[in-house]
Design a protein around this motif. Sequence first.
Motif, PDB file in Angstrom:
ATOM      1  N   LEU A 159      44.226  53.252  40.758  1.00  0.00           N
ATOM      2  CA  LEU A 159      44.443  52.053  39.960  1.00  0.00           C
ATOM      3  C   LEU A 159      43.711  50.912  40.648  1.00  0.00           C
ATOM      4  O   LEU A 159      43.771  50.783  41.882  1.00  0.00           O
ATOM      5  CB  LEU A 159      45.931  51.701  39.855  1.00  0.00           C
ATOM      6  N   ASP A 160      43.019  50.072  39.873  1.00  0.00           N
ATOM      7  CA  ASP A 160      42.406  48.905  40.492  1.00  0.00           C
ATOM      8  C   ASP A 160      43.476  47.847  40.787  1.00  0.00           C
ATOM      9  O   ASP A 160      44.677  48.076  40.569  1.00  0.00           O
ATOM     10  CB  ASP A 160      41.244  48.372  39.652  1.00  0.00           C
ATOM     11  N   GLN A 161      43.094  46.694  41.271  1.00  0.00           N
ATOM     12  CA  GLN A 161      44.050  45.680  41.724  1.00  0.00           C
ATOM     13  C   GLN A 161      44.926  45.156  40.581  1.00  0.00           C
ATOM     14  O   GLN A 161      46.023  44.641  40.814  1.00  0.00           O
ATOM     15  CB  GLN A 161      43.308  44.523  42.408  1.00  0.00           C
ATOM     16  N   ALA A 162      44.453  45.304  39.330  1.00  0.00           N
ATOM     17  CA  ALA A 162      45.208  44.832  38.172  1.00  0.00           C
ATOM     18  C   ALA A 162      45.964  45.947  37.467  1.00  0.00           C
ATOM     19  O   ALA A 162      46.697  45.696  36.519  1.00  0.00           O
ATOM     20  CB  ALA A 162      44.273  44.137  37.181  1.00  0.00           C
ATOM     21  N   GLY A 163      45.768  47.197  37.925  1.00  0.00           N
ATOM     22  CA  GLY A 163      46.485  48.321  37.338  1.00  0.00           C
ATOM     23  C   GLY A 163      45.689  49.173  36.376  1.00  0.00           C
ATOM     24  O   GLY A 163      46.251  50.071  35.744  1.00  0.00           O
TER      25      GLY A 163
ATOM     26  N   LEU B 151      35.622  47.544  31.120  1.00  0.00           N
ATOM     27  CA  LEU B 151      36.920  47.234  31.709  1.00  0.00           C
ATOM     28  C   LEU B 151      37.572  46.106  30.914  1.00  0.00           C
ATOM     29  O   LEU B 151      36.973  45.041  30.734  1.00  0.00           O
ATOM     30  CB  LEU B 151      36.748  46.816  33.167  1.00  0.00           C
ATOM     31  N   VAL B 152      38.783  46.344  30.455  1.00  0.00           N
ATOM     32  CA  VAL B 152      39.553  45.341  29.733  1.00  0.00           C
ATOM     33  C   VAL B 152      40.718  44.945  30.638  1.00  0.00           C
ATOM     34  O   VAL B 152      41.557  45.782  30.975  1.00  0.00           O
ATOM     35  CB  VAL B 152      40.073  45.897  28.386  1.00  0.00           C
TER      36      VAL B 152
ATOM     37  N   GLN C  59      35.876  42.642  29.799  1.00  0.00           N
ATOM     38  CA  GLN C  59      36.388  41.725  28.793  1.00  0.00           C
ATOM     39  C   GLN C  59      37.756  41.204  29.217  1.00  0.00           C
ATOM     40  O   GLN C  59      38.594  41.957  29.713  1.00  0.00           O
ATOM     41  CB  GLN C  59      36.490  42.442  27.441  1.00  0.00           C
ATOM     42  N   GLN C  60      37.988  39.923  28.990  1.00  0.00           N
ATOM     43  CA  GLN C  60      39.271  39.296  29.303  1.00  0.00           C
ATOM     44  C   GLN C  60      40.297  39.611  28.223  1.00  0.00           C
ATOM     45  O   GLN C  60      40.023  39.481  27.033  1.00  0.00           O
ATOM     46  CB  GLN C  60      39.096  37.779  29.401  1.00  0.00           C
ATOM     47  N   MET C  61      41.487  40.047  28.627  1.00  0.00           N
ATOM     48  CA  MET C  61      42.609  40.206  27.717  1.00  0.00           C
ATOM     49  C   MET C  61      43.335  38.864  27.639  1.00  0.00           C
ATOM     50  O   MET C  61      43.963  38.438  28.615  1.00  0.00           O
ATOM     51  CB  MET C  61      43.562  41.295  28.209  1.00  0.00           C
TER      52      MET C  61
ATOM     53  N   PRO D 225      48.450  47.751  28.820  1.00  0.00           N
ATOM     54  CA  PRO D 225      47.997  47.617  30.212  1.00  0.00           C
ATOM     55  C   PRO D 225      46.478  47.491  30.293  1.00  0.00           C
ATOM     56  O   PRO D 225      45.754  47.862  29.361  1.00  0.00           O
ATOM     57  CB  PRO D 225      48.472  48.922  30.856  1.00  0.00           C
ATOM     58  N   PRO D 226      45.962  46.961  31.389  1.00  0.00           N
ATOM     59  CA  PRO D 226      44.511  46.945  31.588  1.00  0.00           C
ATOM     60  C   PRO D 226      43.980  48.372  31.608  1.00  0.00           C
ATOM     61  O   PRO D 226      44.679  49.303  32.029  1.00  0.00           O
ATOM     62  CB  PRO D 226      44.337  46.247  32.938  1.00  0.00           C
ATOM     63  N   HIS D 227      42.729  48.536  31.175  1.00  0.00           N
ATOM     64  CA  HIS D 227      42.202  49.894  31.044  1.00  0.00           C
ATOM     65  C   HIS D 227      40.687  49.858  30.929  1.00  0.00           C
ATOM     66  O   HIS D 227      40.093  48.811  30.668  1.00  0.00           O
ATOM     67  CB  HIS D 227      42.788  50.583  29.799  1.00  0.00           C
ATOM     68  N   TRP D 228      40.085  51.019  31.124  1.00  0.00           N
ATOM     69  CA  TRP D 228      38.667  51.216  30.858  1.00  0.00           C
ATOM     70  C   TRP D 228      38.525  51.816  29.457  1.00  0.00           C
ATOM     71  O   TRP D 228      39.063  52.884  29.185  1.00  0.00           O
ATOM     72  CB  TRP D 228      38.045  52.146  31.892  1.00  0.00           C
ATOM     73  N   MET D 229      37.818  51.104  28.583  1.00  0.00           N
ATOM     74  CA  MET D 229      37.529  51.612  27.239  1.00  0.00           C
ATOM     75  C   MET D 229      36.150  52.261  27.245  1.00  0.00           C
ATOM     76  O   MET D 229      35.205  51.742  27.846  1.00  0.00           O
ATOM     77  CB  MET D 229      37.564  50.477  26.214  1.00  0.00           C
ATOM     78  N   ILE D 230      36.047  53.413  26.593  1.00  0.00           N
ATOM     79  CA  ILE D 230      34.759  54.105  26.515  1.00  0.00           C
ATOM     80  C   ILE D 230      34.251  54.052  25.086  1.00  0.00           C
ATOM     81  O   ILE D 230      35.030  54.015  24.125  1.00  0.00           O
ATOM     82  CB  ILE D 230      34.880  55.563  26.986  1.00  0.00           C
ATOM     83  N   SER D 231      32.935  54.013  24.939  1.00  0.00           N
ATOM     84  CA  SER D 231      32.304  53.993  23.622  1.00  0.00           C
ATOM     85  C   SER D 231      31.317  55.143  23.505  1.00  0.00           C
ATOM     86  O   SER D 231      30.484  55.350  24.404  1.00  0.00           O
ATOM     87  CB  SER D 231      31.553  52.673  23.395  1.00  0.00           C
TER      88      SER D 231
END
Length: 253
Positions: free
Chosen positions: A109-113, A141-142, A185-187, A196-202
Amino acid sequence: MTHPMPGVPNWVDLGTSDLQDAIRFYTQLFGWEAEISGAEYGGYTTFRIDGRATAGAGPTFGEGQPTAWSTYIATDDADAVTARVAAAGGKVLVPPFDVMYQGRMAAFLDQAGAPFSVWQAGTMKGADIFDVPGALTWNELVTRDIEGSAAFYGDVFGWVARESSMGDLPYIIWEYAGETIAGMQQMDATWPHDLPPHWMISFAVADCDDAAGYAQSLGGRVLQSPSDLAIGRHAVLEDPQGGAFAVLQNDQQ
């Protein structure tokens, strides 16, 4: 995307509550070929386009673990990355371990989860194809902590966060070794507070609207309807088990 090299995203895979149905859904949606491994790999499936690896899928293992896509970042030393993650304020979920002769991986998990993994290649290098219909084309990263994430990924991987924009909205571009490799991108308050914060894939598609409609017909859902962005036409979808992913139609590719 750029061809896999240490320090950049090089693989994505799906942990799913119903692997057989996921194989049905994604092979039909993207035209992928499914190569199912033996029992020693738990039925892990490699999806291919014309024989070239593009993504993977396997069963979830923990009780209550949600179906989700994972982003892997290439490294030549998973153990060194693990030490840097801990020093930068992240959390080690799965310490480095060998996947037989295929490679070595770890999960964090990164520092933001936001969860992410690393892959140290053995015989399996990562994805072999990018930016064509059905292949990985972007990782984003969102997060609610832009400044903290810029510091974290800078410390762990040497990434540089550059301010940019996506239409009228501010956007961060990740750069490494002079190459654009991902986005951030900023949530803000418009995002669901429990997301939760997450990595979105396209994944790249030839026609975003057709892909969204076809995903629905296969039992998926449209979370964000097709819309035009500066980089192309984009939609966020969900597979029948709840795994979220995006599709991007970039007519300049």
